[in-house]
Design a protein around this motif. Structure first.
Motif, PDB file in Angstrom:
ATOM      1  N   PRO A 206      -8.314  -2.795  -1.185  1.00  0.00           N
ATOM      2  CA  PRO A 206      -8.335  -1.327  -1.264  1.00  0.00           C
ATOM      3  C   PRO A 206      -7.402  -0.762  -2.336  1.00  0.00           C
ATOM      4  O   PRO A 206      -7.700   0.280  -2.935  1.00  0.00           O
ATOM      5  CB  PRO A 206      -7.900  -0.897   0.142  1.00  0.00           C
ATOM      6  CG  PRO A 206      -8.388  -2.001   1.026  1.00  0.00           C
ATOM      7  CD  PRO A 206      -8.156  -3.251   0.215  1.00  0.00           C
ATOM      8  N   ILE A 207      -6.296  -1.440  -2.603  1.00  0.00           N
ATOM      9  CA  ILE A 207      -5.390  -0.986  -3.662  1.00  0.00           C
ATOM     10  C   ILE A 207      -6.075  -1.129  -5.017  1.00  0.00           C
ATOM     11  O   ILE A 207      -6.045  -0.224  -5.858  1.00  0.00           O
ATOM     12  CB  ILE A 207      -4.076  -1.782  -3.627  1.00  0.00           C
ATOM     13  CG1 ILE A 207      -3.336  -1.530  -2.307  1.00  0.00           C
ATOM     14  CG2 ILE A 207      -3.188  -1.440  -4.821  1.00  0.00           C
ATOM     15  CD1 ILE A 207      -2.097  -2.392  -2.125  1.00  0.00           C
TER      16      ILE A 207
ATOM     17  N   GLU B  27      -9.295  -1.276  -5.604  1.00  0.00           N
ATOM     18  CA  GLU B  27     -10.435  -0.368  -5.680  1.00  0.00           C
ATOM     19  C   GLU B  27      -9.986   1.059  -5.966  1.00  0.00           C
ATOM     20  O   GLU B  27     -10.663   1.799  -6.696  1.00  0.00           O
ATOM     21  CB  GLU B  27     -11.239  -0.456  -4.378  1.00  0.00           C
ATOM     22  CG  GLU B  27     -11.955  -1.797  -4.250  1.00  0.00           C
ATOM     23  CD  GLU B  27     -12.393  -2.111  -2.829  1.00  0.00           C
ATOM     24  OE1 GLU B  27     -12.065  -1.329  -1.902  1.00  0.00           O
ATOM     25  OE2 GLU B  27     -13.054  -3.149  -2.635  1.00  0.00           O
ATOM     26  N   ASP B  28      -8.838   1.460  -5.408  1.00  0.00           N
ATOM     27  CA  ASP B  28      -8.321   2.792  -5.708  1.00  0.00           C
ATOM     28  C   ASP B  28      -7.969   2.910  -7.189  1.00  0.00           C
ATOM     29  O   ASP B  28      -8.296   3.913  -7.836  1.00  0.00           O
ATOM     30  CB  ASP B  28      -7.080   3.083  -4.855  1.00  0.00           C
ATOM     31  CG  ASP B  28      -6.529   4.474  -5.111  1.00  0.00           C
ATOM     32  OD1 ASP B  28      -7.025   5.430  -4.474  1.00  0.00           O
ATOM     33  OD2 ASP B  28      -5.625   4.617  -5.965  1.00  0.00           O
TER      34      ASP B  28
ATOM     35  N   ARG C  32       0.843   3.986  -2.906  1.00  0.00           N
ATOM     36  CA  ARG C  32       0.405   5.366  -2.646  1.00  0.00           C
ATOM     37  C   ARG C  32       1.486   6.381  -2.988  1.00  0.00           C
ATOM     38  O   ARG C  32       1.187   7.487  -3.450  1.00  0.00           O
ATOM     39  CB  ARG C  32       0.015   5.528  -1.174  1.00  0.00           C
ATOM     40  CG  ARG C  32      -1.068   4.586  -0.694  1.00  0.00           C
ATOM     41  CD  ARG C  32      -2.438   4.965  -1.158  1.00  0.00           C
ATOM     42  NE  ARG C  32      -3.427   3.931  -0.805  1.00  0.00           N
ATOM     43  CZ  ARG C  32      -4.694   3.952  -1.156  1.00  0.00           C
ATOM     44  NH1 ARG C  32      -5.152   4.971  -1.881  1.00  0.00           N
ATOM     45  NH2 ARG C  32      -5.517   2.990  -0.820  1.00  0.00           N
TER      46      ARG C  32
ATOM     47  N   ARG D 174     -10.853   3.490  -9.402  1.00  0.00           N
ATOM     48  CA  ARG D 174     -11.468   4.822  -9.334  1.00  0.00           C
ATOM     49  C   ARG D 174     -10.760   5.830 -10.232  1.00  0.00           C
ATOM     50  O   ARG D 174     -11.266   6.930 -10.461  1.00  0.00           O
ATOM     51  CB  ARG D 174     -11.479   5.333  -7.883  1.00  0.00           C
ATOM     52  CG  ARG D 174     -12.498   4.658  -6.994  1.00  0.00           C
ATOM     53  CD  ARG D 174     -12.646   5.391  -5.675  1.00  0.00           C
ATOM     54  NE  ARG D 174     -11.471   5.273  -4.831  1.00  0.00           N
ATOM     55  CZ  ARG D 174     -11.280   4.310  -3.927  1.00  0.00           C
ATOM     56  NH1 ARG D 174     -12.213   3.365  -3.763  1.00  0.00           N
ATOM     57  NH2 ARG D 174     -10.199   4.260  -3.190  1.00  0.00           N
TER      58      ARG D 174
ATOM     59  N   ASN E 259     -18.796  -5.247  -7.023  1.00  0.00           N
ATOM     60  CA  ASN E 259     -17.656  -4.432  -7.447  1.00  0.00           C
ATOM     61  C   ASN E 259     -17.010  -4.966  -8.722  1.00  0.00           C
ATOM     62  O   ASN E 259     -16.477  -4.190  -9.525  1.00  0.00           O
ATOM     63  CB  ASN E 259     -16.638  -4.336  -6.315  1.00  0.00           C
ATOM     64  CG  ASN E 259     -17.115  -3.426  -5.205  1.00  0.00           C
ATOM     65  OD1 ASN E 259     -17.535  -2.303  -5.455  1.00  0.00           O
ATOM     66  ND2 ASN E 259     -17.072  -3.897  -3.972  1.00  0.00           N
TER      67      ASN E 259
ATOM     68  N   ASP F 163       0.834  -1.199   0.000  1.00  0.00           N
ATOM     69  CA  ASP F 163       0.000   0.000   0.000  1.00  0.00           C
ATOM     70  C   ASP F 163       0.870   1.252   0.000  1.00  0.00           C
ATOM     71  O   ASP F 163       0.586   2.218  -0.717  1.00  0.00           O
ATOM     72  CB  ASP F 163      -0.924  -0.012   1.220  1.00  0.00           C
ATOM     73  CG  ASP F 163      -1.884   1.164   1.217  1.00  0.00           C
ATOM     74  OD1 ASP F 163      -2.808   1.174   0.392  1.00  0.00           O
ATOM     75  OD2 ASP F 163      -1.683   2.096   2.032  1.00  0.00           O
TER      76      ASP F 163
ATOM     77  N   ASP G  77      -7.022  -8.933   1.425  1.00  0.00           N
ATOM     78  CA  ASP G  77      -6.585  -7.768   2.198  1.00  0.00           C
ATOM     79  C   ASP G  77      -6.107  -6.599   1.345  1.00  0.00           C
ATOM     80  O   ASP G  77      -6.101  -5.452   1.799  1.00  0.00           O
ATOM     81  CB  ASP G  77      -5.458  -8.163   3.155  1.00  0.00           C
ATOM     82  CG  ASP G  77      -5.920  -9.146   4.221  1.00  0.00           C
ATOM     83  OD1 ASP G  77      -7.147  -9.336   4.364  1.00  0.00           O
ATOM     84  OD2 ASP G  77      -5.060  -9.732   4.900  1.00  0.00           O
TER      85      ASP G  77
END
Length: 232
Positions: free
Chosen positions: A122-123, A125-126, A97, A129, A152, A93, A119
């Protein structure tokens, strides 16, 4: 030294065949200086996988890969470095980022080799976006195919259609789209919107729609994850 075997230390850390093959291909394409740099960088990553000071040595090598190996080989080098460093979700992550778009794409490509469970979603999903088509294409790879829930995942397929990412980038598309009535409805709605606006319907949409028409898994067998038309 076999960096993807010996350097990792234990049998559970041995690189999977796909990464071993990637390393072999990359070795064959790099010149001597680039190959020597990569060998040293992999050794450093394996020997000092954690963060030392504000940033670890191997993370600096992630940033250098484009200059050292050439833009066309940098992604493969970065994936190998992430694996050699045994990067966990927190580390992945952070690299994602703080990284450039190319470095973020390498993190996405490395996920199926490093994170066995959901786990790191979130990476993914980012990335989904963003409007960076290279990131979107990497985000719908094997890790998403295994771990994105049905809702999703459907929106990820639509995102590909919206942004012009070829649906061939979507890993395991036939299995996950099979008999997915909700995906079929979403695709039909999108096609109607395009037609009403006088805009062409992407050929890829027709292809995915045809996949949703395949019969469901026969009774008594395990239904593929996410392909039953139900929300997860």
């Amino acid at each position: 030294m076999n960096h993807l075997h010996d350097a990792l230390g234990t049998p559970t850390d041995v690189a999977p065949p796909a990464l071993a093959a990637l390393h072999t291909r990359l070795d064959g394409r790099l010149d001597g200086a680039a190959r020597a740099w990569l060998d040293q960088a992999l050794d450093e990553a394996a020997a000092h996988p954690g963060t030392h000071g504000p940033i670890s040595v191997w993370e600096l090598r992630i940033a250098e890969a484009g200059r050292r190996c050439g833009p066309e080989h940098a992604e493969a080098a970065r994936v190998l470095l992430l694996h050699a460093a045994r990067a966990d979700v927190t580390t992945l992550d952070r690299v994602y980022r703080q990284g450039t778009a190319d470095e973020r794409r390498a993190v996405l490509q490395a996920l199926p080799h490093l994170v066995p469970g959901p786990d790191a979603l979130p990476i993914v999903e980012d990335a989904l976006r963003t409007n960076d088509t290279r990131l979107v294409a990497a985000a719908v790879g094997p890790y998403a195919a295994l771990h994105l829930d049905a809702h999703n995942w459907r929106h990820a397929v639509l995102k590909c259609l919206f942004t012009g990412v070829p649906v061939e980038a979507v890993a395991d598309l036939p299995r996950r789209a099979r008999a997915d009535a909700e995906l079929a409805r979403m695709l039909a709605d999108y096609a109607d919107e395009r037609t009403a606006a006088g805009r062409p319907v992407p050929q890829d949409l027709h292809h995915v729609l045809s996949l949703t028409e395949h019969p469901a898994t026969p009774p008594g067998t395990d239904a593929p994850h996410g392909s039953d038309g139900k929300e997860s």
